[in-house]
Design a protein around this motif. Structure first.
Motif, PDB file in Angstrom:
ATOM      1  N   LEU A 470      47.782  45.287  40.773  1.00  0.00           N
ATOM      2  CA  LEU A 470      46.883  46.207  40.071  1.00  0.00           C
ATOM      3  C   LEU A 470      45.413  45.864  40.370  1.00  0.00           C
ATOM      4  O   LEU A 470      44.582  46.762  40.545  1.00  0.00           O
ATOM      5  N   VAL A 471      45.105  44.558  40.418  1.00  0.00           N
ATOM      6  CA  VAL A 471      43.742  44.146  40.770  1.00  0.00           C
ATOM      7  C   VAL A 471      43.398  44.649  42.168  1.00  0.00           C
ATOM      8  O   VAL A 471      42.305  45.167  42.419  1.00  0.00           O
ATOM      9  N   GLY A 472      44.347  44.517  43.068  1.00  0.00           N
ATOM     10  CA  GLY A 472      44.134  44.993  44.439  1.00  0.00           C
ATOM     11  C   GLY A 472      43.870  46.488  44.495  1.00  0.00           C
ATOM     12  O   GLY A 472      42.986  46.940  45.240  1.00  0.00           O
ATOM     13  N   GLN A 473      44.613  47.250  43.735  1.00  0.00           N
ATOM     14  CA  GLN A 473      44.409  48.704  43.706  1.00  0.00           C
ATOM     15  C   GLN A 473      43.037  49.053  43.115  1.00  0.00           C
ATOM     16  O   GLN A 473      42.370  49.982  43.577  1.00  0.00           O
ATOM     17  N   ALA A 474      42.627  48.277  42.100  1.00  0.00           N
ATOM     18  CA  ALA A 474      41.321  48.523  41.489  1.00  0.00           C
ATOM     19  C   ALA A 474      40.195  48.227  42.485  1.00  0.00           C
ATOM     20  O   ALA A 474      39.228  48.999  42.589  1.00  0.00           O
ATOM     21  N   MET A 475      40.317  47.137  43.230  1.00  0.00           N
ATOM     22  CA  MET A 475      39.300  46.795  44.217  1.00  0.00           C
ATOM     23  C   MET A 475      39.263  47.850  45.325  1.00  0.00           C
ATOM     24  O   MET A 475      38.187  48.197  45.834  1.00  0.00           O
ATOM     25  N   VAL A 487      36.947  43.003  36.672  1.00  0.00           N
ATOM     26  CA  VAL A 487      38.202  43.746  36.835  1.00  0.00           C
ATOM     27  C   VAL A 487      39.343  43.007  36.138  1.00  0.00           C
ATOM     28  O   VAL A 487      40.129  43.599  35.399  1.00  0.00           O
ATOM     29  N   ASN A 488      39.432  41.710  36.359  1.00  0.00           N
ATOM     30  CA  ASN A 488      40.493  40.916  35.725  1.00  0.00           C
ATOM     31  C   ASN A 488      40.405  40.987  34.206  1.00  0.00           C
ATOM     32  O   ASN A 488      41.412  41.179  33.517  1.00  0.00           O
ATOM     33  N   GLU A 489      39.199  40.820  33.680  1.00  0.00           N
ATOM     34  CA  GLU A 489      39.028  40.799  32.232  1.00  0.00           C
ATOM     35  C   GLU A 489      39.380  42.151  31.602  1.00  0.00           C
ATOM     36  O   GLU A 489      40.108  42.227  30.597  1.00  0.00           O
ATOM     37  N   LEU A 490      38.886  43.230  32.219  1.00  0.00           N
ATOM     38  CA  LEU A 490      39.158  44.558  31.652  1.00  0.00           C
ATOM     39  C   LEU A 490      40.625  44.941  31.772  1.00  0.00           C
ATOM     40  O   LEU A 490      41.208  45.543  30.864  1.00  0.00           O
ATOM     41  N   LEU A 491      41.250  44.585  32.891  1.00  0.00           N
ATOM     42  CA  LEU A 491      42.671  44.891  33.067  1.00  0.00           C
ATOM     43  C   LEU A 491      43.523  44.187  32.019  1.00  0.00           C
ATOM     44  O   LEU A 491      44.465  44.765  31.468  1.00  0.00           O
TER      45      LEU A 491
END
Length: 496
Positions: A470-475, A487-491
């Protein structure tokens, strides 16, 4: 002494000791006023004393003694209050007197140690002694043309009488890479102190490496001495070849003969030059022309008072003041210029560990590839500090920082009033600023979660790898511009 478990080579333990000749940085020779400058025409810097003409007498160079004292203090040695010069007798064409003035029974520097790292493993090598002596001349063979126009051999006595400090270790090293790192540490120290220019190509810092092999627990084997190695790379190559050669000889049932050997960098091989002499072969006896060298305690203290901050002391300060690990601190003090670069950058940005990471990583890699020193870095301390400041405040990612660094290293002209403004100009020109709008980032993350429902279910079922996906998709959705930490914190918040 730190004694990590010795590595074995084909069941043999390697034993290595060093004798290093450091040319002292005096303007004149050790027993005469003749100059020591490198590169002069043959035999233009040799006076009557150096030529051993009848009636000449040696006179001790005070500057050479003070440099020996500096070295002894730096390595924790005993400085002998009284030391003696001896005649080391042997015949060689470039030795006019038929003997070399050296020290034997009572050297000026006794004991001490040199510490260094091999990887992140700390090592210490004990010193036996460091003694003052004169260098010999030089025999010229390659492409030397005599008076008759034919190839011949010649003698250049410019080096005769050049002051040397011979530094002798205990046989404490157990691998070629350890030997090379010891040599680097010693080289750093003598250059740092200013007692030797360290120019290995000009012969100012020459290493003789003594190597033997033995089965673990057995007495020391017969050693062979590799003479005049003048690069750290050659130390490793020569030692590795010699180690394997000795093991092969023993495995084939042949005994090792004590010998002086040379290394050929073109072939990567060692070859015997002559059988190795023992001390008694030189018929040492006190030189009647030189009185004992007496060093009063107040002289030692005057030298101590003028000593620079030593590398190990500075490394300890970097650990205490900046929180650096011991290995990082040792790497930051590999030269005065490197240490000054680190401290200037750290004081400018307040990020000591990031500065050391960049210096040990990208900057060292580039400088080594170009065979340049830190002074030649296109990215100087202020510019690196500005780049690291923008990493620390989240303006750019580590990947973005590497792109900015590429531009700065290439020296692409960017008009700016300051280092920070110059870094910002590159960031803006390349569109590398990280997304900092929380509202916009939350909107993008909502779309990512909606489009990747399967990954969301897998994460909630306990599959940690799904979170990374999911982090990868967000980036990907932010084209790499989102701050990974944000990104990590919000996810995590959105996923509960």
């Amino acid at each position: 002494m730190n004694t990590p478990k010795s590595p074995l080579v084909m069941g043999y333990e390697v034993v290595i000791g060093f004798e290093t000749h450091a040319q002292l940085s005096t303007q004149s020779k050790i027993f005469s006023r003749a100059p020591t400058a490198f590169g002069a025409e043959p035999n233009t810097q040799a006076c009557a004393v150096d030529l051993a003409l009848p009636g000449t007498l040696p006179v001790m160079n005070k500057g050479a003694v003070e440099r020996a004292i500096q070295f002894g203090l730096a390595v924790g040695s005993h400085i002998a209050p009284r030391s003696v010069f001896a005649r080391k007798n042997y015949f060689y064409p470039d030795l006019p007197k038929g003997y070399q003035i050296s020290q034997y029974e009572i050297p000026v520097v006794q004991g001490g140690a040199v510490s260094f790292f091999v990887g992140d493993q700390a090592h210490t090598v004990r010193l036996v002694r460091a003694h003052l002596e004169e260098d010999a001349g030089k025999s010229l063979h390659d492409d030397f043309v005599g008076f008759n126009g034919e190839k011949s051999s010649g003698i250049d006595l410019n080096r005769a009488g050049t002051p040397l400090l011979e530094i002798v270790t205990e046989p404490d090293m157990r691998a070629s890479v350890e030997a090379a790192e010891y040599a680097r540490a010693l080289h750093t120290l003598v250059v740092w102190l200013g007692i030797c220019d360290g120019n290995m190509q000009e012969g100012s810092f020459r290493c003789d490496v003594n190597i033997s092999v033995r089965r673990p627990g057995n007495p020391l084997g017969t050693r062979r001495e590799i003479k005049n190695l003048n690069s750290f790379k050659h130390i490793v190559q020569a030692a590795d070849y010699e180690i394997q050669w000795q093991i092969d000889e023993l495995e084939d049932g042949r005994a090792i003969q004590q010998a002086t050997i040379l290394f050929n960098p073109d072939t990567g091989e060692t070859r015997a030059m002559r059988t190795k002499e023992d001390a008694h072969d030189y018929r040492y006896f006190p030189d009647p022309d030189l009185p004992p060298l007496v060093i009063a305690r107040d002289w030692v203290e005057r030298v101590r008072a003028n000593m620079p901050e030593l590398p190990r002391v500075m490394a300890e300060r970097f650990q205490a003041d900046y929180g650096l690990p011991a290995y990082d601190a040792a790497m930051m003090t590999q030269s005065k210029a490197f240490a000054a670069f680190f401290e200037t950058a750290t004081q400018a940005c307040g990020q000591a560990k990031l500065v050391s990471n960049w210096l040990m990583g990208e900057i060292s890699r580039r400088l080594n590839a170009d065979e340049q020193s830190i002074q030649a870095s296109p990215v100087q301390a202020g510019l690196l500090a500005a780049l690291i400041a923008r990493i620390a405040d989240g303006t750019i990612s580590n990947n973005g920082a590497r792109q900015v660094f590429e531009t700065l290293w290439a020296g692409e002209a960017i008009e700016a009033a300051s280092d920070l403004a110059r870094v910002d100009a590159v960031i803006d020109a390349k569109g590398l600023k990280q997304m900092s709008d929380t509202g916009e980032l939350e909107r993008i993350l909502d779309e990512v979660l909606a489009a990747n429902a399967k990954s969301v279910e897998e994460f909630r079922a306990g599959k940690e790898k799904a979170f990374n996906a999911l982090v990868g998709q967000a980036m990907k959705a932010t084209k790499g511009k989102a701050n990974p930490s944000a990104v990590n914190e919000l996810l995590k918040k959105k996923l509960g």
